[in-house]
Design a protein around this motif. Structure first.
Motif, mmCIF file in Angstrom:
data_model
loop_
_atom_site.group_PDB
_atom_site.id
_atom_site.type_symbol
_atom_site.label_atom_id
_atom_site.label_comp_id
_atom_site.label_asym_id
_atom_site.label_seq_id
_atom_site.Cartn_x
_atom_site.Cartn_y
_atom_site.Cartn_z
ATOM 1 N N GLY A 25 0.801 -1.223 0.000
ATOM 2 C CA GLY A 25 0.000 0.000 0.000
ATOM 3 C C GLY A 25 0.833 1.271 0.000
ATOM 4 N N ILE A 26 1.874 1.313 -0.801
ATOM 5 C CA ILE A 26 2.746 2.491 -0.847
ATOM 6 C C ILE A 26 1.936 3.724 -1.270
ATOM 7 C CG2 ILE A 26 4.761 3.524 -1.944
ATOM 8 C CD1 ILE A 26 5.318 1.145 -0.031
ATOM 9 N N SER A 27 2.044 4.790 -0.482
ATOM 10 C CA SER A 27 1.278 5.997 -0.789
ATOM 11 C C SER A 27 2.154 7.231 -0.991
ATOM 12 C CB SER A 27 0.255 6.279 0.317
ATOM 13 O OG SER A 27 0.895 6.694 1.511
ATOM 14 N N TRP A 28 3.462 7.099 -0.788
ATOM 15 C CA TRP A 28 4.334 8.255 -0.999
ATOM 16 C C TRP A 28 5.716 7.776 -1.416
ATOM 17 C CZ3 TRP A 28 8.987 10.008 0.985
ATOM 18 C CH2 TRP A 28 9.360 11.309 0.602
ATOM 19 N N GLY A 29 6.355 8.552 -2.253
ATOM 20 C CA GLY A 29 7.720 8.285 -2.660
ATOM 21 C C GLY A 29 8.078 9.146 -3.852
ATOM 22 N N MET A 30 9.345 9.497 -3.941
ATOM 23 C CA MET A 30 9.830 10.341 -5.028
ATOM 24 C C MET A 30 10.585 9.487 -6.043
ATOM 25 S SD MET A 30 8.686 13.287 -4.120
ATOM 26 C CE MET A 30 9.571 14.601 -4.943
ATOM 27 N N PRO A 31 10.549 9.859 -7.317
ATOM 28 C CA PRO A 31 11.222 9.063 -8.334
ATOM 29 C C PRO A 31 12.726 9.003 -8.113
ATOM 30 C CG PRO A 31 10.123 10.994 -9.312
ATOM 31 C CD PRO A 31 9.831 11.008 -7.868
ATOM 32 N N GLY A 32 13.266 7.797 -8.279
ATOM 33 C CA GLY A 32 14.707 7.608 -8.196
ATOM 34 C C GLY A 32 15.273 7.589 -6.803
ATOM 35 N N VAL A 33 14.405 7.544 -5.785
ATOM 36 C CA VAL A 33 14.856 7.556 -4.393
ATOM 37 C C VAL A 33 14.237 6.357 -3.680
ATOM 38 C CG1 VAL A 33 14.973 8.890 -2.252
ATOM 39 C CG2 VAL A 33 14.925 10.076 -4.464
ATOM 40 N N ASN A 34 15.009 5.743 -2.785
ATOM 41 C CA ASN A 34 14.500 4.604 -2.028
ATOM 42 C C ASN A 34 13.732 5.128 -0.811
ATOM 43 O OD1 ASN A 34 14.020 1.982 -1.195
ATOM 44 N ND2 ASN A 34 15.979 1.793 -0.140
ATOM 45 N N ASP A 35 12.520 5.600 -1.065
ATOM 46 C CA ASP A 35 11.755 6.252 0.007
ATOM 47 C C ASP A 35 10.279 5.912 -0.049
ATOM 48 O OD1 ASP A 35 11.046 7.594 -2.267
ATOM 49 O OD2 ASP A 35 11.427 9.614 -1.504
ATOM 50 N N ASP A 36 9.923 4.779 -0.597
ATOM 51 C CA ASP A 36 8.517 4.404 -0.722
ATOM 52 C C ASP A 36 7.944 3.956 0.628
ATOM 53 O OD1 ASP A 36 8.612 4.965 -3.386
ATOM 54 O OD2 ASP A 36 8.710 2.882 -4.050
ATOM 55 N N HIS A 37 6.842 4.603 1.027
ATOM 56 C CA HIS A 37 6.234 4.285 2.317
ATOM 57 C C HIS A 37 4.726 4.448 2.241
ATOM 58 C CE1 HIS A 37 10.163 4.273 4.312
ATOM 59 N NE2 HIS A 37 10.420 5.419 3.712
ATOM 60 N N ARG A 38 4.030 3.821 3.174
ATOM 61 C CA ARG A 38 2.592 4.058 3.374
ATOM 62 C C ARG A 38 2.444 5.034 4.534
ATOM 63 N NH1 ARG A 38 -2.498 1.594 5.743
ATOM 64 N NH2 ARG A 38 -1.221 0.465 7.262
ATOM 65 N N ILE A 39 2.028 6.258 4.226
ATOM 66 C CA ILE A 39 1.904 7.287 5.257
ATOM 67 C C ILE A 39 0.559 8.017 5.188
ATOM 68 C CG2 ILE A 39 4.389 7.647 5.463
ATOM 69 C CD1 ILE A 39 4.086 10.156 3.722
ATOM 70 N N ASP A 40 -0.329 7.594 4.279
ATOM 71 C CA ASP A 40 -1.651 8.200 4.125
ATOM 72 C C ASP A 40 -2.706 7.161 4.513
ATOM 73 O OD1 ASP A 40 -1.055 10.862 2.381
ATOM 74 O OD2 ASP A 40 0.268 9.221 1.781
ATOM 75 N N TYR A 41 -3.689 7.576 5.308
ATOM 76 C CA TYR A 41 -4.581 6.604 5.936
ATOM 77 C C TYR A 41 -6.034 7.049 5.923
ATOM 78 C CZ TYR A 41 -0.065 5.193 7.894
ATOM 79 O OH TYR A 41 1.255 4.819 8.032
ATOM 80 N N ILE A 42 -6.911 6.049 5.926
ATOM 81 C CA ILE A 42 -8.322 6.247 6.252
ATOM 82 C C ILE A 42 -8.605 5.385 7.477
ATOM 83 C CG2 ILE A 42 -10.713 5.873 5.541
ATOM 84 C CD1 ILE A 42 -9.841 6.428 2.681
ATOM 85 N N LEU A 43 -8.927 6.037 8.584
ATOM 86 C CA LEU A 43 -9.261 5.367 9.833
ATOM 87 C C LEU A 43 -10.750 5.545 10.094
ATOM 88 C CD1 LEU A 43 -6.322 6.783 12.027
ATOM 89 C CD2 LEU A 43 -6.267 4.814 10.474
ATOM 90 N N TYR A 44 -11.324 4.627 10.843
ATOM 91 C CA TYR A 44 -12.755 4.746 11.105
ATOM 92 C C TYR A 44 -13.109 4.110 12.437
ATOM 93 C CZ TYR A 44 -13.690 -0.204 10.143
ATOM 94 O OH TYR A 44 -13.726 -1.583 10.209
ATOM 95 N N LYS A 45 -14.263 4.526 12.971
ATOM 96 C CA LYS A 45 -14.830 3.899 14.166
ATOM 97 C C LYS A 45 -16.344 3.927 14.059
ATOM 98 C CE LYS A 45 -14.913 3.746 19.200
ATOM 99 N NZ LYS A 45 -14.668 4.448 20.480
ATOM 100 N N GLY A 46 -16.977 2.852 14.511
ATOM 101 C CA GLY A 46 -18.428 2.753 14.520
ATOM 102 C C GLY A 46 -18.884 1.378 14.096
ATOM 103 N N ASN A 47 -19.728 0.736 14.909
ATOM 104 C CA ASN A 47 -20.124 -0.638 14.586
ATOM 105 C C ASN A 47 -21.099 -0.718 13.420
ATOM 106 O OD1 ASN A 47 -22.541 0.175 15.761
ATOM 107 N ND2 ASN A 47 -22.313 -1.089 17.606
ATOM 108 N N LYS A 48 -21.573 0.442 12.918
ATOM 109 C CA LYS A 48 -22.440 0.438 11.742
ATOM 110 C C LYS A 48 -21.636 0.391 10.436
ATOM 111 C CE LYS A 48 -26.169 3.105 13.920
ATOM 112 N NZ LYS A 48 -26.955 4.362 13.853
ATOM 113 N N LEU A 49 -20.331 0.613 10.533
ATOM 114 C CA LEU A 49 -19.486 0.655 9.345
ATOM 115 C C LEU A 49 -18.784 -0.679 9.117
ATOM 116 C CD1 LEU A 49 -17.643 4.112 9.445
ATOM 117 C CD2 LEU A 49 -19.403 3.383 7.830
#
Length: 318
Positions: free
Chosen positions: A254-278
């Motif tokens: 789930g890589i969400s950020w990184g610049m071309p040509g650099v070893n910096d790919d990371h998942r740093i963007d999120y959707i969090l949730y709470k509620g038993n109806k979801l």
């Protein structure tokens, strides 16, 4: 509003179509589907490193994804124009009365559903929320978030620190203050989340403890790290939608950020949730390098951001 509701309900009864259920069978209309997108559009979708104005491509990509709610980060004056182009309601997370095209405002929320009361606490640059009315009796609380990136390293696994030292380093900047203030502001809504579901999304600028696990330590220099920031949101009862759907980070990084040509790919963007109806039906993270072409369905666009987008489809029980 009430007159429009009566007309809409009359149309539903006459046609036998449940518009508010967005395609669900009318005989099983005790739930509806809601899709949420999070995207840092990088300097308003028009960063200087782009080969052309990226804002039309931001619009094309959102239109192709077709989410119900969009949480934008790095709005910087472009949000209202994007919302108007897509026919969405728009909420700028800034001091009331701020011009909607203010080039300095970070966060904004777009919605195809009507918006209710706004929620402001802590710093506008870091967090803000609003009620989203899915129908006359059903609403969600939606919050957009940005956390400071300091301290940051493209390859934290190579800093020569132990897992405990990495967590100490992670919390050496402003994150504890920001996270503490945000969670304090969210608490009344989290306490009520089984009645009114809560979505918290954004660019957190930090790694997840759900990614730096035993099964994935091979790519993290054999380190298993219980990163503090996402752990704090989880301890408050918020679930990571993407990692809930795809619990194995080795198979679905789930890589969400990184610049071309650099070893910096990371998942740093999120959707969090709470509620038993979801319930999470699906969650995706899509990213290519900026200026490259992304294909969504049968449509293509220049990718205008250094961040990928996150989109989650929820089922909401009524």
């Amino acid at each position: 509003m009430k007159l429009l509701t009566c007309i809409s309900l009359s149309f539903i009864l006459l046609t036998g179509n449940c518009i508010l259920c967005r395609g669900n069978d009318i005989e099983a209309s005790q739930s509806l589907s809601v899709s949420v997108m999070v995207w840092n559009i990088w300097h308003g979708g028009n960063d200087a490193d782009l080969k052309e104005d990226g804002r039309p491509h931001v619009i094309d990509i959102i239109k192709s994804v077709n989410p119900d709610i969009v949480l934008l980060i790095e709005t910087y004056g472009s949000g209202k124009m994007i919302a108007d182009s897509l026919g969405y309601y728009f909420h700028l997370i800034d001091k009331p009365g701020t011009p909607l095209d203010n080039p300095h405002t970070n966060l904004s929320i777009l919605s195809r559903y009507p918006l209710g009361e706004r929620v402001d606490f802590y710093n506008y640059f870091n967090v803000g929320g609003i009620e989203v009315y899915l129908n006359d009796t059903t609403k969600m609380m939606v919050f957009d978030t940005w956390l400071n990136f300091d301290p940051w390293d493209d390859e934290p696994q190579l800093l020569g620190k132990t897992p405990d030292e990495l967590v100490k380093w992670e919390t050496s900047g402003s994150r504890p203050k920001e996270v503490g203030a945000i969670l304090k502001g969210l608490q009344p809504f989290l306490d009520n989340a089984d009645d009114v579901p809560v979505i918290v999304g954004g660019d957190f600028n930090i790694w997840s403890h759900r990614d730096w696990v035993e099964s994935n330590k091979g790519i993290n220099n054999d380190l298993v790290v219980n990163w503090w920031t996402l752990s704090a949101f989880e301890d408050a009862g918020l679930k990571d939608a993407f990692r809930e759907k795809y619990p194995n980070p080795k198979h679905n990084p789930g890589i969400s950020w990184g610049m071309p040509g650099v070893n910096d790919d990371h998942r740093i963007d999120y959707i969090l949730y709470k509620g038993n109806k979801l319930k999470v039906l699906d969650s995706q993270i899509r990213k290519v390098d900026y200026n490259e072409t992304i294909v969504i369905g049968n449509k293509s666009a220049m990718f205008p951001s250094d961040h990928g987008y996150v989109v989650t489809h929820f089922q909401l029980d009524l």
